[in-house]
Design an enzyme around this catalytic site. Structure first.
Site, PDB file in Angstrom:
ATOM      1  N   GLY A 146       1.035  -1.240  -0.007  1.00 24.24           N
ATOM      2  CA  GLY A 146       0.137   0.007  -0.115  1.00 24.24           C
ATOM      3  C   GLY A 146       0.910   1.134   0.193  1.00 24.24           C
ATOM      4  O   GLY A 146       2.036   1.025   0.335  1.00 24.24           O
ATOM      5  N   CYS A 147       0.208   2.443  -0.370  1.00 21.59           N
ATOM      6  CA  CYS A 147       1.141   3.604  -0.507  1.00 21.59           C
ATOM      7  C   CYS A 147       1.601   4.244   0.954  1.00 21.59           C
ATOM      8  O   CYS A 147       2.719   4.456   1.249  1.00 21.59           O
ATOM      9  CB  CYS A 147       0.150   4.795  -1.252  1.00 21.59           C
ATOM     10  SG  CYS A 147      -1.332   4.917  -0.564  1.00 21.59           S
ATOM     11  N   TYR A 148       0.256   4.298   1.876  1.00 24.29           N
ATOM     12  CA  TYR A 148       1.020   4.857   3.070  1.00 24.29           C
ATOM     13  C   TYR A 148       2.083   3.715   3.753  1.00 24.29           C
ATOM     14  O   TYR A 148       3.029   4.224   4.395  1.00 24.29           O
ATOM     15  CB  TYR A 148      -0.184   4.791   4.021  1.00 24.29           C
ATOM     16  CG  TYR A 148      -1.193   5.755   4.187  1.00 24.29           C
ATOM     17  CD1 TYR A 148      -0.565   7.155   4.030  1.00 24.29           C
ATOM     18  CD2 TYR A 148      -2.282   5.636   3.978  1.00 24.29           C
ATOM     19  CE1 TYR A 148      -1.591   7.977   3.958  1.00 24.29           C
ATOM     20  CE2 TYR A 148      -3.424   6.924   3.695  1.00 24.29           C
ATOM     21  CZ  TYR A 148      -2.879   8.172   3.735  1.00 24.29           C
ATOM     22  OH  TYR A 148      -3.645   8.967   3.694  1.00 24.29           O
TER      23      TYR A 148
END
Length: 340
Positions: free
Chosen positions: A147-149
């Site tokens: 995921g990005c976070y």
């Protein structure tokens, strides 16, 4: 080498199309989309006019036999089923959903609302953060693209976690994301009148990326470290900034030396001399990191910036493809940001 992009009409699928256009060694032979089924790529998205894939037609269903590599830009549950089918067909799968990121199957009902029916594949799937799991990625059939976070946060935390230099059992993460992180679907909070000149926190106590971060940090450090994570939306299209606050007993100089030792030879990690800025990573696969320490409180403060659609999703997926295919890891990913 033939490639399928399932869910090619979302932001991550469009970004993959843009990047994979550069490859002579592969051919995109499938793009899927329920919304645009039966339409040509240039008809749905006129900015692909003059692309070599401009006349490729969107289909609704994935042909699980005719491609060699499958990028899945789909919701979690459809990916869950499709990954199993593709794995049984001996395909290479790079899944941009969260369906196979977390090894603990008990996290899925709580955070994602479904039972994970294929725990045996959770053991097979490799977490696709190349700077940490590169050797596992080389021979993997299932890549669980991060995921990005978690990408911004884990890369910002990795040297401290790996060396066991985190003193507390909780770290604090505050992160800012561009609106594209919510995808292309229509939702009131992300409409222009609501988001313009606005900023707000959301899912403060139960964000889906929290167990992903905790799961990977445990694999790195062999410790149960909790993440006090607060995500925020800011009024930009793309980009992400993660600020990590963590107690450590090493000095500011030792902290900076540690990060240099870990990341000096990592092409896509850029250690900066001042707090990082999202505008300087937009459209790239770079992760910019700045480390500092508040000697008065004993807390290290790390800021980490990525493009949530690129290093946080699609270009990282291509980085993983490069590794699997034996290409130079930075092949077709060396572009610098458009600035300003």
């Amino acid at each position: 080498m033939k490639v399928c992009i399932a869910g090619a009409s979302g932001y991550t699928g469009i970004e993959l199309l843009r990047i994979l256009e550069l490859y002579k060694e592969i051919e995109i032979n499938q793009i899927t989309s329920r919304q645009y089924r039966g339409k040509a790529l240039k008809e749905a998205f006129p900015f692909f006019n003059k692309s070599k894939y401009q006349d490729l037609i969107f289909t609704e269903e994935v042909d699980t036999a005719s491609s060699d590599i499958y990028f899945l830009c789909l919701p979690h549950e459809p990916s869950l089923e499709l990954v199993k089918t593709l794995y049984e067909n001996n395909k290479i799968i790079i899944d941009l959903s969260a369906a196979y990121r977390i090894k603990n199957k008990e996290a899925y009902p709580e955070y994602y609302g479904f039972e994970h029916r294929f725990p045996e594949l959770l053991e097979v799937a490799v977490y696709g953060l190349a700077e940490i799991f590169r050797n596992d990625i080389k021979s993997a059939k299932i890549i669980a693209n991060p995921g990005c976070y978690p990408t911004a946060t884990i890369l910002g935390l990795y040297p401290l976690a790996k060396e066991g230099k985190i003193q507390d059992d909780t770290i604090i993460v505050n992160a800012l994301s561009g609106i594209s992180g919510a995808g292309r679907h229509l939702k009131e909070d992300f409409m222009y009148p609501e988001s313009f000149s606005n900023a707000y926190a959301y899912n403060i106590t139960k964000h889906r990326h929290t167990p992903e971060m905790e799961d990977v940090i445990k694999r790195i450090s062999d410790k149960d470290i909790k993440v006090r994570f607060t995500p925020h939306i800011i009024p930009v299209s793309r980009g992400m900034l993660s600020t990590i606050t963590v107690k450590t007993d090493i000095s500011k100089k030792q902290l900076r030396d540690l990060y240099f030792d870990y990341y000096d030879k990592e092409y896509f990690i850029r250690l900066q001399d001042r707090p990082v800025r999202i505008k300087e990573v937009l459209g790239t696969n770079f992760c910019d990191i700045f480390v500092d320490k508040d000697e008065k409180t004993g807390y290290a403060v790390i800021t980490s910036a990525i493009d949530n659609l690129s290093k946080g999703a699609s270009s990282q997926a291509v980085q993983n493809m490069n590794i699997i295919l034996g290409f130079e890891e930075s092949y077709n990913l060396k572009n610098l940001p458009i600035y300003p």
